[in-house]
Design a protein around this motif. Structure first.
Motif, PDB file in Angstrom:
ATOM      1  N   THR A 113       0.784  -1.204  -0.107  1.00 10.31           N
ATOM      2  CA  THR A 113      -0.012   0.145  -0.117  1.00 10.31           C
ATOM      3  C   THR A 113       0.975   1.286   0.120  1.00 10.31           C
ATOM      4  O   THR A 113       0.671   2.267  -0.824  1.00 10.31           O
ATOM      5  N   ARG A 114       1.861   1.174   0.927  1.00 11.94           N
ATOM      6  CA  ARG A 114       2.779   2.606   0.843  1.00 11.94           C
ATOM      7  C   ARG A 114       3.607   2.711  -0.310  1.00 11.94           C
ATOM      8  O   ARG A 114       3.737   3.759  -0.482  1.00 11.94           O
ATOM      9  N   TYR A 171       1.857   4.461  -3.103  1.00 20.62           N
ATOM     10  CA  TYR A 171       1.731   5.739  -2.808  1.00 20.62           C
ATOM     11  C   TYR A 171       2.928   6.568  -3.229  1.00 20.62           C
ATOM     12  O   TYR A 171       2.920   7.731  -3.500  1.00 20.62           O
ATOM     13  N   THR A 172       3.979   5.918  -3.167  1.00 19.27           N
ATOM     14  CA  THR A 172       5.146   6.549  -3.818  1.00 19.27           C
ATOM     15  C   THR A 172       5.352   6.303  -5.132  1.00 19.27           C
ATOM     16  O   THR A 172       5.471   7.271  -5.887  1.00 19.27           O
ATOM     17  N   SER A 215       2.947   5.877  -7.355  1.00 19.17           N
ATOM     18  CA  SER A 215       1.903   6.832  -7.896  1.00 19.17           C
ATOM     19  C   SER A 215       2.349   8.164  -8.242  1.00 19.17           C
ATOM     20  O   SER A 215       1.868   8.851  -9.007  1.00 19.17           O
ATOM     21  N   HIS A 216       3.433   8.720  -7.739  1.00 18.06           N
ATOM     22  CA  HIS A 216       3.869  10.034  -7.946  1.00 18.06           C
ATOM     23  C   HIS A 216       4.928  10.181  -9.102  1.00 18.06           C
ATOM     24  O   HIS A 216       5.059  11.012  -9.707  1.00 18.06           O
ATOM     25  N   VAL A 217       5.127   8.893  -9.821  1.00 22.77           N
ATOM     26  CA  VAL A 217       6.158   8.890 -10.868  1.00 22.77           C
ATOM     27  C   VAL A 217       5.451   8.675 -12.223  1.00 22.77           C
ATOM     28  O   VAL A 217       4.807   7.580 -12.372  1.00 22.77           O
ATOM     29  N   ARG A 257      -6.170   0.837  -7.473  1.00 21.31           N
ATOM     30  CA  ARG A 257      -6.386   2.097  -6.818  1.00 21.31           C
ATOM     31  C   ARG A 257      -5.260   2.949  -7.048  1.00 21.31           C
ATOM     32  O   ARG A 257      -5.336   4.085  -7.012  1.00 21.31           O
ATOM     33  N   SER A 258      -4.029   2.416  -7.497  1.00 21.04           N
ATOM     34  CA  SER A 258      -2.854   3.200  -7.463  1.00 21.04           C
ATOM     35  C   SER A 258      -2.998   3.996  -8.848  1.00 21.04           C
ATOM     36  O   SER A 258      -2.187   4.871  -9.033  1.00 21.04           O
ATOM     37  N   LYS A 259      -3.775   3.276  -9.866  1.00 20.46           N
ATOM     38  CA  LYS A 259      -3.825   4.018 -11.051  1.00 20.46           C
ATOM     39  C   LYS A 259      -2.247   4.071 -11.568  1.00 20.46           C
ATOM     40  O   LYS A 259      -2.282   4.695 -12.801  1.00 20.46           O
ATOM     41  N   PRO A 317       0.192   2.271 -14.403  1.00 19.98           N
ATOM     42  CA  PRO A 317       0.107   1.083 -15.480  1.00 19.98           C
ATOM     43  C   PRO A 317       0.827  -0.030 -14.664  1.00 19.98           C
ATOM     44  O   PRO A 317       2.132   0.110 -13.939  1.00 19.98           O
TER      45      PRO A 317
END
Lengths: 356, 356
Positions: free
Chosen positions: A116-117, A120-121, A123-125, A149-151, A153
């Motif tokens: 999960t965490r 979240y890292t 998904s910024h890239v 959920r991370s969207k 690819p």
């Protein structure tokens, strides 16, 4: 009737000439009135056309105005949505080569939390493709949910580690090589599915490591094989290549088995996808000595110290840490349930990611 | 000269009348021509005005067109920037109450790493104010850098734990209460700086815990004090309130000191900022029995089990995990340097966040 002799009088002739002149003038004037009236009609028609055009233009302006309002609204909406917390990374073009981020993962108490965490890292890239390979017999729905959920690819795969190569709960993490089957599964997927890809970089990113977003910028610089320091690994604060004055790699600072060709962690390097595609035999194996997974893989890709690219400002910065999530102190009964992956109540199943 | 007798002739009278008629007609026609020419001038002026207006409208359209192109470009640019990986969280209004996320943090090998990855989680959360309180004599520049790069609205504070309350490197993490001074520093900051704030929620979020973004949506629902399950804590897979059929809290499933008023972890609850502002005495203390920090704080806020709000779908979901980052196995010499926070080379200093 008209007395013809009168025509001989001079004043009568003059009078008639005057009348003819007036009549001529009159016809001329009437003619002029007609032409002016025609001209007026033309001008009025022109005005009508212009007025219609003007109305058309006003309609256009109105529509453009509406579009502007709509677009402004959209920009503001996006702005609200992203304010304070977007563009943690500089922009990239749609054509920027992808980072293929391979994460082998196995079931444990913190698997769901760690993935999960990490999501979240990542998904910024931008332009990152996350290849998650589970050590399991089938894909886990909760992990599919994290990916969705991370969207980001992504590609969700699985490959089971043979049971004779599996570690027990209390084994230290170095007892057996980890992620061999899973990394190979990802490499084979790349070779099969991305054979036409010309640009991109492949990185092995464990699910409990910590990545500064700057490391992804470094990865994009890799032409052949890039290498950089890794924090908190091998019993040291940093493991790093040591560079010559000219910037080439002299040796590594590793204290454990420094005689290895590449005494570095899996997190310390990324390779160009073209190397992976042109070296189908470069895979991981259970049959190499402990600590030689990285070295064997890099050597099979034809990498030598002299053609490795030192990155992260010539190995003066640390942008990735080999953090490890602590195994919780569990009762024997809980360890048993965790090992057998069974007997959880529905809340525990949600915490551990074994629900549906 | 004119023979007056002629006027008596009938045809001459008729002739003169005809001439007068023609002259009158002529004057009328000339008059008409003049008025038509004036009208033409007016119409031409109108056309000129309309043409000028039309040009003006075209200029307006051109400008609007340019604006549209610019805005479209901007939308596309933003779209490129955020595609695939934005809106991990639903939108909020600018007026949505803030979450005040208090993170006490102390120096250790993974401090920089843990704060870095926590920042990447929190940066997805709109309307969150991150209050980071260091256990240090002064603010650490590398932590200020993490806060700045995160673009999260934040407050960076410090408060030193008295040396007699500090743990040694090998002490188990429960030996002494943690974050007492730091949480109090944050609470006092809130009482001083946010005294006029009417809405908002206060949460204590450790730097190595793992937060599902859904927990922030739960926090925003808190009217008084919200509570939810926490994963991997207290030697269990989940610690949670147990609810009656009517949804009120019956008891807690904690196995360690279940007799505590609130046998829950700091990560398990959030309170409305109004409670913090109206109970200036609700602070943490070194003088409470081990495990009673949460209970004492909540009781000082006037919270009872019956007025606590069970959240996370009536405590059936786990959105926060009490993950802990493993302490690295370091040499005695390295532990010594870490404890004294000195003697690092520049690369180690960067890895540990003690550089400038």
């Amino acid at each position: 009737m008209f007395p013809s002799r009168l025509l001989e009088k001079w004043w009568l002739r003059a009078f008639i000439a005057l009348v003819i002149f007036f009549v001529w003038q009159l016809f001329y004037a009437i003619n002029r009135v007609q032409s002016l009236e025609e001209e007026r009609a033309t001008l009025q028609a022109t005005i009508e056309v212009l007025t219609r055009k003007s109305d058309g233009l006003r309609t256009q302006i109105f529509e453009k105005e509406r579009n502007l309002v709509r677009l402004n609204g959209k920009v503001e909406e996006i702005d609200t949505q992203i304010r304070d917390h977007l563009s943690l990374l500089p922009r990239v073009n749609r054509s920027t080569p992808f980072i293929y981020f391979i994460t082998p993962t196995h079931f444990r108490a913190a698997q769901r939390a760690d993935l999960t965490r990490l999501s979240y890292t990542l998904s910024h890239v931008p332009n990152l493709h996350w290849i998650v390979v589970e050590d399991s017999d089938e894909l886990t729905p909760s992990i599919a949910g994290i990916l969705k959920r991370s969207k980001i690819p992504n590609t969700h795969l699985n490959a089971r580690t043979p049971s004779d190569q599996k570690m027990r709960y209390d084994d230290p993490n170095w007892t057996l090589p980890r992620g061999v089957e899973q990394r190979n599964r990802a490499l084979l997927w790349i070779q099969n599915q991305l054979s036409g890809v010309k640009e991109g970089v492949v990185y092995f990113g464990d699910d409990d490591n910590t990545y500064d977003l700057k490391i992804f910028g470094e990865m994009r610089k890799v032409k052949n094989a890039g290498v950089w320091p890794v924090g908190i690994v091998g019993g040291m604060f940093v493991e790093t290549p040591i560079l010559e004055k000219n910037g080439s790699i002299s040796h590594f600072n590793a204290v454990w088995k420094p005689e290895r060709p590449f005494p570095i962690d899996m997190a310390a390097f990324a390779v160009n996808i073209s190397l992976v595609l042109s070296n189908a035999n470069a895979l991981f194996s259970f049959d190499v000595p402990r600590g030689y997974q990285e070295s064997t893989f890099l050597e099979n890709l034809g990498i030598h110290r002299y053609n490795m690219e030192p990155l992260a400002e010539m190995c003066t910065k640390v942008y990735v840490w080999h953090t490890r999530t602590e195994k919780p102190k569990l009762s024997k009964e809980s360890i048993d349930r965790l090992t057998k992956k069974t007997g959880f109540n529905s809340l525990e199943a949600h915490a551990l990611g074994v629900d549906n």
